[in-house]
Design an enzyme around this catalytic site. Structure first.
Site, mmCIF file in Angstrom:
data_model
loop_
_atom_site.group_PDB
_atom_site.id
_atom_site.type_symbol
_atom_site.label_atom_id
_atom_site.label_comp_id
_atom_site.label_asym_id
_atom_site.label_seq_id
_atom_site.Cartn_x
_atom_site.Cartn_y
_atom_site.Cartn_z
ATOM 1 N N ASN A 161 0.865 -1.187 0.000
ATOM 2 C CA ASN A 161 0.000 0.000 0.000
ATOM 3 C C ASN A 161 0.891 1.221 0.000
ATOM 4 O O ASN A 161 1.382 1.663 1.047
ATOM 5 C CB ASN A 161 -0.915 -0.005 1.220
ATOM 6 C CG ASN A 161 -1.921 -1.134 1.159
ATOM 7 O OD1 ASN A 161 -2.894 -1.067 0.404
ATOM 8 N ND2 ASN A 161 -1.665 -2.191 1.918
ATOM 9 N N GLU A 162 1.111 1.749 -1.183
ATOM 10 C CA GLU A 162 2.017 2.885 -1.336
ATOM 11 C C GLU A 162 1.297 4.172 -0.927
ATOM 12 O O GLU A 162 0.076 4.176 -0.752
ATOM 13 C CB GLU A 162 2.479 2.977 -2.797
ATOM 14 C CG GLU A 162 3.256 1.751 -3.283
ATOM 15 C CD GLU A 162 4.664 1.622 -2.684
ATOM 16 O OE1 GLU A 162 4.999 2.346 -1.734
ATOM 17 O OE2 GLU A 162 5.423 0.762 -3.177
ATOM 18 N N PRO A 163 2.053 5.271 -0.774
ATOM 19 C CA PRO A 163 1.416 6.541 -0.440
ATOM 20 C C PRO A 163 0.240 6.829 -1.373
ATOM 21 O O PRO A 163 0.342 6.628 -2.578
ATOM 22 C CB PRO A 163 2.545 7.556 -0.637
ATOM 23 C CG PRO A 163 3.781 6.769 -0.341
ATOM 24 C CD PRO A 163 3.510 5.392 -0.857
ATOM 25 N N SER A 165 -2.678 5.317 -0.874
ATOM 26 C CA SER A 165 -3.661 4.255 -0.630
ATOM 27 C C SER A 165 -4.668 4.757 0.404
ATOM 28 O O SER A 165 -4.284 5.385 1.390
ATOM 29 C CB SER A 165 -2.968 3.011 -0.069
ATOM 30 O OG SER A 165 -2.000 2.538 -0.965
ATOM 31 N N THR A 180 10.203 2.308 -3.968
ATOM 32 C CA THR A 180 10.082 0.885 -3.640
ATOM 33 C C THR A 180 10.789 0.048 -4.705
ATOM 34 O O THR A 180 11.521 -0.901 -4.388
ATOM 35 C CB THR A 180 8.591 0.486 -3.582
ATOM 36 O OG1 THR A 180 7.980 1.221 -2.528
ATOM 37 C CG2 THR A 180 8.416 -0.996 -3.347
#
Ligand code: PGA
Length: 642
Positions: A161-163, A165, A180
């Site tokens: 869950n990247e920024p 999300s 990432t």
């Protein structure tokens, strides 16, 4: 002063336990997991665990395996759900999370295959939505997750869950953040090979777990742990959303805790014992924070920033300012090996002997350049006998394409008559080509040897740029690395004896090392721990009394002016030369670790890191240099001097 706990707690919005080592945390957590399994099973229930991948949980899994083997812990009535999986990788791919989980845990315990659940990264795009929905339904059908284990990425991601999300997101296909992908470049031997998409449980899925434990080790995580724990929760920092969970804990090591207020600026949240080191830290911090040179700080500045008691104890500001100014000034030296014939009362290194024996330890070729290329050049130019000891060969970090072209070069260069050499080069070439079709293949010894030679060549070319004689390099090829793979390194007696032999042969006056605060599964950290053991073992030997250990750090994580005991300035030319030297490490260009700006190449990161440090010294009101490399003295292992 108010009660320190409550102030720290007010600031820390997540229960955070800081432990001396990752191993200790993993022992504690594995025991808790074992207890949870027993409790759930005793009540006739399955225990449902949410599991994570990456370097972080490896030690936890090792400990769970140990509990299974030695203490009879059974996973027969455990159900597991993994957080995520890369899209497009077969199960056999060395980096697939399916393979990771089986190698690191599942193959070694009695967990029935039918109770293992992992997102399917190979599901066709058109079916992904349904597959994700079914995953969620399975979690519900199992009764929900009892305990979810998490790591954290440098973007603040949990799972993938990247920024950005959302807090209610569910299992879905996501696009990986640039940082990432860059962090994974090492594992995939080049950023271009890192998948762009993944399937991950959502934040909402994770938040539905009854209990959550997030683990983090090493200095690289410090910058994201602090805001996740202390800042207002926000979707741009997914881990901070965990603050809303009623049963969440962060279990971290000291290096990952370094940016927490209670560690970094403890005087802001509690009364402190003003040791000389803490005074230097506080005064320097104040100057940098207020953007005022040290000598321009006044009493009010101290009083307004939690240092009123320091003023009473050791003030006024005028005295403190001058003291810290002088202390910092004395750490700056163009003579990292000591200045012969100079008064060394206030110098970081002693004058005697004028020519020192020095060992610079590099966990992998290029670390010494990145961390201390300028200082290395000076030590050599100033006549010290410098040995650069490359601890690992670094062959695992060489992309196959580089080795294939090296094999081609050999084939083109050797005559038809040199059948043996041709055969070797051909074998390596064929094996590497076969790897393209069968990703499960690992490099054999011959291939690793060729890759190691490439890195040796680069290391030599880099030394040459600095004017360091080729004979100064020693390639130790520590066995732990030659046997191992990323995340699975385990050093032993053989590694130790190689280092002991070198130390006893050279009997150095100075030793430069790095890796103390890195992720414990990294090559640098494994190397550091063998070195620390070796240094502890030589403490009784007479030469050791005359040896100083200096810690260097890699770009992006350099020592701050208040942590540094020796700051070596560099001229623009010297900085340029260092960048040129780093540039010789050609096989590493696509996968160097750590730049904060995704596009920044590592040699320019080293440059900007050294420039930034010089800027800070300038801001403190000290001399203005182009660039600085900083070192901290390692005192724990030193014998008291007579
Ligand atoms: P790491 O990854 O454990 O390899 O640092 C953690 C994560 O990205 O969640």
């Amino acid at each position: 002063m108010t009660d320190h706990k409550s102030e720290a707690e007010q600031r820390e919005r997540i229960q955070t336990e800081v432990h001396p080592s990752a191993d200790l945390v993993c022992r504690i957590l594995a025991k808790q997991i074992a207890d949870l399994i027993h409790t759930r099973n005793a009540k006739g229930n399955f225990c449902v665990l949410g599991l994570a991948t990456g370097s972080t949980p490896v030690r936890l899994y090792r400990e769970l395996i140990r509990l299974h083997r030695e203490e009879g812990l059974s996973f027969a009535r455990v159900i597991t759900f993994n957080l995520d999986e890369y899209c497009g990788l077969s199960r056999e791919h060395p980096e697939s999370y399916w393979r990771f989980m089986h190698e690191q845990l599942f193959n070694h315990i009695d967990l029935p295959a039918a109770q293992i659940n992992m997102p399917d990264g190979l599901v066709p795009r058109g079916e992904a939505f349904d597959s994700c929905r079914i995953y969620e339904e399975k979690i519900l059908a199992a009764g929900g997750i009892d305990l979810q284990v998490l790591g954290i990425g440098r973007t603040g991601h949990i799972g993938f869950n990247e920024p950005g999300s959302t807090r209610d997101s569910r299992t879905r296909v996501v696009t990986l953040d640039g940082l990432t992908r860059r962090d994974a470049a090492r594992d995939f031997l080049g950023e271009a090979n890192v998948p762009r998409h993944a399937i991950t449980m959502g934040i909402g899925t994770i938040m539905a777990a009854r209990e959550i434990v997030l683990l983090a080790w090493g200095e690289a995580k410090a910058g994201v742990i602090a805001p996740a724990v202390e800042d207002v929760p926000r979707e741009s920092l997914p881990a901070s959303l965990l603050q809303a969970h009623p049963q969440v804990r962060f279990l971290i090591d000291e290096a990952a805790a370094a940016e927490l207020t209670r560690v970094k600026t403890p005087w802001l949240v509690r009364s402190v014992d003003w040791t000389p080191a803490l005074v230097r830290r506080a005064v320097t911090w104040l100057s940098l924070e207020l953007k005022r040179p040290l000598l321009k700080l006044v009493d009010e500045h101290y009083a307004e920033h939690g240092m009123a008691d320091l003023l009473v104890e050791q003030g006024p500001a005028y005295d403190l300012n001058i003291r810290i100014f002088n202390e910092t000034q004395h750490t700056i030296t163009g003579w990292p090996g000591g200045k012969p014939d100079a008064d060394d009362t206030h110098r970081p290194e002693r004058a005697q002997p004028p020519q020192k024996r020095v060992i610079v330890f590099a966990p992998e070729p290029s670390d010494e350049m990145l961390g201390m290329g300028g200082t290395l050049a000076r030590l050599v130019a100033q006549g010290h006998a410098v040995t650069i000891a490359y601890l690992s060969s670094g062959n695992l970090a060489v992309p196959d394409e580089e080795a294939i072209s090296a094999a081609d070069l050999i084939l083109g260069f050797v005559g038809e008559l040199d059948a043996a050499t041709r055969a070797r080069a051909r074998r390596v070439r064929e094996r590497l080509c076969a790897k393209r079709a069968n990703l499960a293949l690992a490099d054999d010894a011959e291939t690793r040897q060729l890759k190691a030679l490439l890195r040796r060549g680069e290391a030599q070319a880099a030394l040459q740029v600095l004017g360091v004689p080729a004979a100064s390099a020693r390639f130790l090829d520590l066995p732990f690395y030659e046997r191992g793979r990323y995340r699975q390194f385990e050093a032993g007696e053989k590694d130790l004896s190689v280092l002991l032999a070198l130390l006893r042969e050279i009997k150095p006056h100075q030793v430069f090392v790095t890796g103390a605060a890195q992720d414990p599964s990294s090559v640098a950290a494994v190397c550091f721990s063998v070195l620390a053991t070796a240094l502890a073992e030589v403490q009784k030997e007479p030469w050791w009394r005359d040896c100083r250990v200096w810690l260097y750090r890699l770009p992006g994580k350099t020592w701050s002016p208040y942590e540094s005991d020796m700051a070596v300035p560099m001229s623009p030319d010297q900085l340029h030369q260092k960048a040129q030297a780093i540039y010789q490490h050609k096989t590493q260009r696509s996968q160097m670790p750590g730049p904060s700006q995704a596009s920044q190449e590592v040699w320019s990161l080293a440059e900007s890191s050294n420039r930034e440090l010089a800027r800070q010294y300038d801001a403190l009101g000290l001399a203005e240099y182009e660039a600085i490399e900083a070192f901290a003295r390692w005192v724990e292992r030193e014998r008291p001097r007579t």
